[in-house]
Each structure stands twice: as C-alpha cells, then as structure tokens.
Design a protein around this motif. Structure first.
Motif, mmCIF file in Angstrom:
data_model
loop_
_atom_site.group_PDB
_atom_site.id
_atom_site.type_symbol
_atom_site.label_atom_id
_atom_site.label_comp_id
_atom_site.label_asym_id
_atom_site.label_seq_id
_atom_site.Cartn_x
_atom_site.Cartn_y
_atom_site.Cartn_z
ATOM 1 N N SER A 1 0.814 -1.211 0.000
ATOM 2 C CA SER A 1 0.000 0.000 0.000
ATOM 3 C C SER A 1 0.850 1.264 0.000
ATOM 4 C CB SER A 1 -0.929 0.005 1.212
ATOM 5 O OG SER A 1 -0.222 0.366 2.356
ATOM 6 N N GLY A 2 0.307 2.289 -0.621
ATOM 7 C CA GLY A 2 0.912 3.612 -0.507
ATOM 8 C C GLY A 2 0.878 3.993 0.958
ATOM 9 N N MET A 3 1.982 4.434 1.510
ATOM 10 C CA MET A 3 2.025 4.818 2.938
ATOM 11 C C MET A 3 2.847 6.089 3.061
ATOM 12 S SD MET A 3 2.679 1.142 4.839
ATOM 13 C CE MET A 3 3.750 0.380 3.637
ATOM 14 N N GLY A 4 2.181 7.159 3.511
ATOM 15 C CA GLY A 4 2.853 8.451 3.647
ATOM 16 C C GLY A 4 4.096 8.341 4.521
ATOM 17 N N ASN B 1 -0.387 6.416 -5.073
ATOM 18 C CA ASN B 1 -1.567 6.567 -4.215
ATOM 19 C C ASN B 1 -1.814 8.021 -3.842
ATOM 20 O OD1 ASN B 1 -2.277 6.739 -0.965
ATOM 21 N ND2 ASN B 1 -3.524 5.255 -2.034
ATOM 22 N N MET C 1 -9.630 1.948 -2.440
ATOM 23 C CA MET C 1 -9.782 1.215 -1.176
ATOM 24 C C MET C 1 -11.055 1.686 -0.480
ATOM 25 S SD MET C 1 -6.870 0.805 1.723
ATOM 26 C CE MET C 1 -6.826 2.508 2.266
ATOM 27 N N GLN D 1 -10.890 -2.890 2.763
ATOM 28 C CA GLN D 1 -10.041 -2.627 3.926
ATOM 29 C C GLN D 1 -10.787 -2.976 5.218
ATOM 30 O OE1 GLN D 1 -9.788 1.264 5.499
ATOM 31 N NE2 GLN D 1 -7.564 1.272 5.671
ATOM 32 N N ALA E 1 -6.791 -2.983 9.717
ATOM 33 C CA ALA E 1 -5.757 -2.315 8.909
ATOM 34 C C ALA E 1 -5.060 -1.181 9.642
ATOM 35 C CB ALA E 1 -6.385 -1.767 7.628
ATOM 36 N N GLY E 2 -3.793 -1.009 9.363
ATOM 37 C CA GLY E 2 -3.048 0.132 9.861
ATOM 38 C C GLY E 2 -3.363 1.370 9.024
ATOM 39 N N GLY F 1 -4.659 -6.742 8.442
ATOM 40 C CA GLY F 1 -4.344 -7.918 9.249
ATOM 41 C C GLY F 1 -3.602 -9.000 8.496
ATOM 42 N N GLY G 1 0.227 -3.337 4.298
ATOM 43 C CA GLY G 1 0.907 -2.106 4.674
ATOM 44 C C GLY G 1 1.946 -2.360 5.758
ATOM 45 N N THR G 2 1.452 -2.761 6.935
ATOM 46 C CA THR G 2 2.327 -2.892 8.098
ATOM 47 C C THR G 2 3.506 -3.840 7.818
ATOM 48 O OG1 THR G 2 0.386 -2.501 9.475
ATOM 49 C CG2 THR G 2 2.332 -3.350 10.589
ATOM 50 N N SER H 1 -1.801 -6.511 12.497
ATOM 51 C CA SER H 1 -0.829 -7.506 12.027
ATOM 52 C C SER H 1 0.555 -7.262 12.622
ATOM 53 C CB SER H 1 -0.744 -7.489 10.494
ATOM 54 O OG SER H 1 -0.321 -6.221 10.046
HETATM 55 C C1 LIG Z 1 2.197 3.527 8.093
HETATM 56 C C2 LIG Z 1 0.976 3.437 7.231
HETATM 57 C C3 LIG Z 1 0.691 4.479 6.358
HETATM 58 C C4 LIG Z 1 -0.431 4.400 5.518
HETATM 59 N N1 LIG Z 1 -0.644 5.407 4.616
HETATM 60 C C5 LIG Z 1 -1.605 5.254 3.676
HETATM 61 C C6 LIG Z 1 -1.710 6.183 2.598
HETATM 62 O O1 LIG Z 1 -0.952 7.157 2.493
HETATM 63 N N2 LIG Z 1 -2.675 5.959 1.668
HETATM 64 C C7 LIG Z 1 -3.527 4.867 1.727
HETATM 65 O O2 LIG Z 1 -4.365 4.702 0.835
HETATM 66 N N3 LIG Z 1 -3.456 3.999 2.742
HETATM 67 C C8 LIG Z 1 -2.507 4.139 3.700
HETATM 68 N N4 LIG Z 1 -2.387 3.193 4.698
HETATM 69 C C9 LIG Z 1 -3.388 2.114 4.840
HETATM 70 C C10 LIG Z 1 -3.121 0.937 3.911
HETATM 71 O O3 LIG Z 1 -3.554 1.316 2.642
HETATM 72 C C11 LIG Z 1 -3.840 -0.366 4.247
HETATM 73 O O4 LIG Z 1 -5.224 -0.222 4.364
HETATM 74 C C12 LIG Z 1 -3.326 -1.078 5.474
HETATM 75 O O5 LIG Z 1 -1.955 -0.916 5.638
HETATM 76 C C13 LIG Z 1 -3.664 -2.574 5.391
HETATM 77 O O6 LIG Z 1 -3.561 -3.193 6.631
HETATM 78 P P1 LIG Z 1 -2.191 -3.779 7.248
HETATM 79 O O7 LIG Z 1 -1.451 -2.592 7.719
HETATM 80 O O8 LIG Z 1 -2.682 -4.663 8.334
HETATM 81 O O9 LIG Z 1 -1.478 -4.508 6.154
HETATM 82 C C14 LIG Z 1 -1.290 3.261 5.571
HETATM 83 C C15 LIG Z 1 -0.990 2.228 6.462
HETATM 84 C C16 LIG Z 1 0.124 2.284 7.282
HETATM 85 C C17 LIG Z 1 0.424 1.129 8.204
#
Ligand SMILES: Cc1cc2nc3c(=O)[nH]c(=O)nc-3n(C[C@H](O)[C@H](O)[C@H](O)COP(=O)(O)O)c2cc1C
Length: 377
Positions: free
Chosen positions: A24-27, A75, A166, A187, A191-192, A231, A252-253, A341
């Motif tokens: 996933s895209g994560m800032g 993203n 999502m 989602q 989810a994180g 998760g 993501g995590t 997770s």
């Molecule tokens: C550190 C972090 C940053 C995230 N930033 C974004 C984001 O910028 N854009 C987005 O669509 N989702 C973001 N997410 C949510 C993820 O898209 C996703 O729903 C989630 O990580 C999935 O669950 P998991 O963390 O259990 O794998 C982020 C998640 C994490 C953990």
C-alpha cells in the motif's frame, strides 16, 4: 535466473504483475526504493503521494522508473475534506488554542518551544498531483478515502492507467465500481493507517468491519477483482484472502517493517516489538480515524478531552512533536500508524524475502498443508 514459483490470479492479469501482492501507498514510508523493490519482486509497489507537491511527485515517479521497468502504482487520498482542504475560516481560534494547550504539554516533555498562535492547515495539493499522474501515465492510480468518480476514472483510462480504490464498506465498494474502477481494495478494521471512508464518520468504530467478514461481502457485491487489506502479513493471510474470494492482498504494516521502507527506525522498532493488541483507532493524530500504535500521545490526548482539528490540520499542528519523536527516538510521542498484524511481525527482512516467503507459505497452504486438525474424507 531463478525460476519463480507461480501463484496467479485475475488481479495479476489486470495489473500485469506476477504475484497478487500489493504494497500500500504509505505516507512517509512508501518511497521509490520500497516501491521499486516490491515491483521487482513480482508484486505491485505503490508510491505514497500524500502531501507531495507536483514536482516532488514527478521526481519520485522518475526514481521508481529508474529502478524498475515493472508496473507500479501511485496513491493519493481523495476524501471530501481534502478536496479542497477545510478552510481556515472553519477552524475557530479557540479550538486551535485548546489543541495547542495539550500539545504544549507534550512539547515540554520533548524540550520543544511552546506554540501560541494558530498553525496553518494543509495546502491544496490534489489538483496538481492528479495532473502529474495523468501526464506521467502511471501504470496504476490507487485511491484511498474517496471516490474518484466517473469522469476522473475515464481520464485515467484514456491514458492507459488502471484505477483501484480502497473502501471499508459494501456500499462504498458498489459506489466505486459504478465509477468504472478496475479493482477494489476491501479494507478491514484491522488495517493500519487511515480508515478508508469518503466522509469522516461520527465514531471510530463506524465502518470498521473485520477483514474476514468484509471481504466476502464485497466479493459478492462487485464484479471487479477484490484485494483484501487489513491484518494480512504472511502466506496464511494470502491463502485465507483467496479462500474468501479475493484475488489478492494489499499489505501495509508488513512492508513498513522491511529494510527498504522509509519509515524511521523508531517506527520500525515499535512495530517489531508490538503485540496484536498494541493498536488503537483514533483521530487525535491526524483529524481522521486511523489505526496506530497506542502510546502516550494517543492516550493522554484522548484523556484530555481536547477537541480535534479537521483532517491533516491536526497532523500539521503536531508536526514538530512527531519529528522530535523521531529524532529523539521517543516512540511515545510519535504518529506510529500500524495495523493489528504488527503482532505477526517480529523481524526486519528485505522486500524480496517477504514476497518470496508469503508466496511460498500461501502455496503450501493452498496445495497441501491443511492444519492437522482438519480431515477431509
Ligand atoms: C504507516 C501506514 C501508512 C499508511 N498510509 C496510507 C496512505 O498514504 N494511503 C492509503 O491509501 N493507505 C494508507 N495506509 C493504509 C493501507 O492502505 C492499508 O489499508 C493497510 O496498511 C492494510 O492493513 P495492514 O497494515 O494490516 O497490512 C497506511 C498504512 C500504514 C500502516
């Protein structure tokens, strides 16, 4: 060259990838290095575009392209309160003062200067970011927290870009499919990061449906491929998602805790040490509900009863505290987004190893290794 084992779904065919694993895209976490590694490993790396200027985004896309010739995604978050951001006129001075009164207690602990006056809100970066993605004809546009709508999806399709979004409810899955999207990410509440709602709900648990319950409901409701998120951190999770009817997973995590992620050391370490019950759903870190590691910031802020500013206003107001938490290695004051997770994650591997292991485990579960307690006649 090593021959890779095969595990393909229709999501792989749609996105032109080998494995049904999306990062996933994560800032602040998913930069060009992580994204290119995931794509090179056969999955889909997705670059985080949040709060990047058009020029920064263009540069990051160029860096991904320099490191991989495989498909990748970018993203953006498209919630109603960022299109455009909530204007200053709607953020009363007394609310801002009440927020900084609590934040100043944290600043004292971190030896930071107190903040008296109003702090600025988020810049309106979405229009220029969308233009960059259209100009660059990125392979995949990934949307969080919003519905891009028919016209925008059509613009991307005309440029050969696939669009995925999502969602956290069946209703929203139907809405984005009606806009013509190519795939949906379901989602779950585990989810994180931010809950993927179009509009901020009145309470944290609204729309926080568990992945196990949400995924089959979304699979039944839409025709496009569905990726499960929330998760999932290993091959058992991928196999379970496929059993629920999903065509892949978005993690993501798990990818945050890799060597190639840009997450600060203090964040990675906190995830490695966290158990499955270490997270909380809160809006005090950014203004929107999101899952993060529970710490002194989330607990003390919530107990203070102070108001919470609109989306990203809150995050920017506390920005100096988050930065100090990283430089001073004080995890108790960081914005440590992470999912449940985290309890499954205890090592810091490289991305290629994660992908290889997830695929190996999923293949083992799917081809032979039923738990010993299960007998089939
Ligand atoms: C550190 C972090 C940053 C995230 N930033 C974004 C984001 O910028 N854009 C987005 O669509 N989702 C973001 N997410 C949510 C993820 O898209 C996703 O729903 C989630 O990580 C999935 O669950 P998991 O963390 O259990 O794998 C982020 C998640 C994490 C953990």
């Amino acid at each position: 060259m090593k021959v890779r084992p095969v595990l393909r779904t229709r999501l792989c065919d749609l996105l032109g990838i080998d494995y049904p694993i999306l990062q996933s895209g994560m800032g602040g976490v998913a930069g060009p290095g992580l994204v290119a590694e995931v794509s090179n490993a056969g999955g889909l790396g997705i670059l985080a575009g949040l709060l990047l200027t058009g020029e920064q985004l263009r540069q990051a896309i160029a860096e991904v392209r320099a490191r991989t010739d495989r498909p990748f995604g970018v993203n953006l978050l498209l919630p109603d309160d960022l299109r455009p951001p909530v204007p200053a006129a709607q953020v009363p001075a007394d609310r801002m003062r009440a927020v900084h009164a609590v934040l100043n207690e944290f600043r004292r602990d971190l030896d930071l200067e107190p903040v008296a006056g109003p702090t600025p809100g988020p810049p309106d970066l979405v229009p220029e970011a969308l233009q960059v993605l259209l100009d660059e004809r990125v392979p995949v546009f990934s949307v969080g927290l919003g519905n891009p709508g028919r016209d925008l999806v059509a613009d991307f399709h005309r440029r050969g870009t696939k669009v995925i979004a999502m969602v956290s409810t069946v209703e929203d899955a139907r809405a984005v499919e009606a806009a013509g999207l190519d795939a949906v990410v379901a989602q779950g509440g585990e989810a994180g990061g931010h809950r993927s709602h179009f509009t901020k709900p009145p309470v944290a648990e609204a729309g926080a449906i568990g992945t196990m319950a949400l995924v089959p409901q979304v699979v039944d409701a839409v025709r496009v491929p569905v990726a499960a998120a929330g998760g999932i951190a290993d091959g058992r999770g991928l196999a379970a998602a496929l059993a629920l009817g999903a065509s892949g997973v978005l993690m993501g995590t798990r990818f945050l805790a890799t060597r190639e992620s840009m997450a600060p050391e203090v964040h990675k370490k906190a995830v490695l040490e966290a158990g499955g019950d270490a997270t909380t759903l809160t809006d005090v870190l950014s203004g929107r509900y999101a899952r993060a590691l529970r710490n002194a910031f989330t607990e003390r802020y919530a107990r203070s009863g102070a108001p919470v500013l609109p989306f990203l206003w809150q995050a920017l107001a506390a920005g100096d505290i988050y930065r100090a938490a990283v430089t001073q290695k004080r995890a108790e004051y960081g914005a440590l987004w992470a999912g449940q997770s985290a309890g499954l994650i205890g090592s810091l591997p490289g991305v290629a190893e994660v992908v290889e292991q997830v695929i190996g485990e999923a293949r083992a579960v799917l081809t032979r290794e039923l738990p010993r307690s299960v007998r089939l006649g």
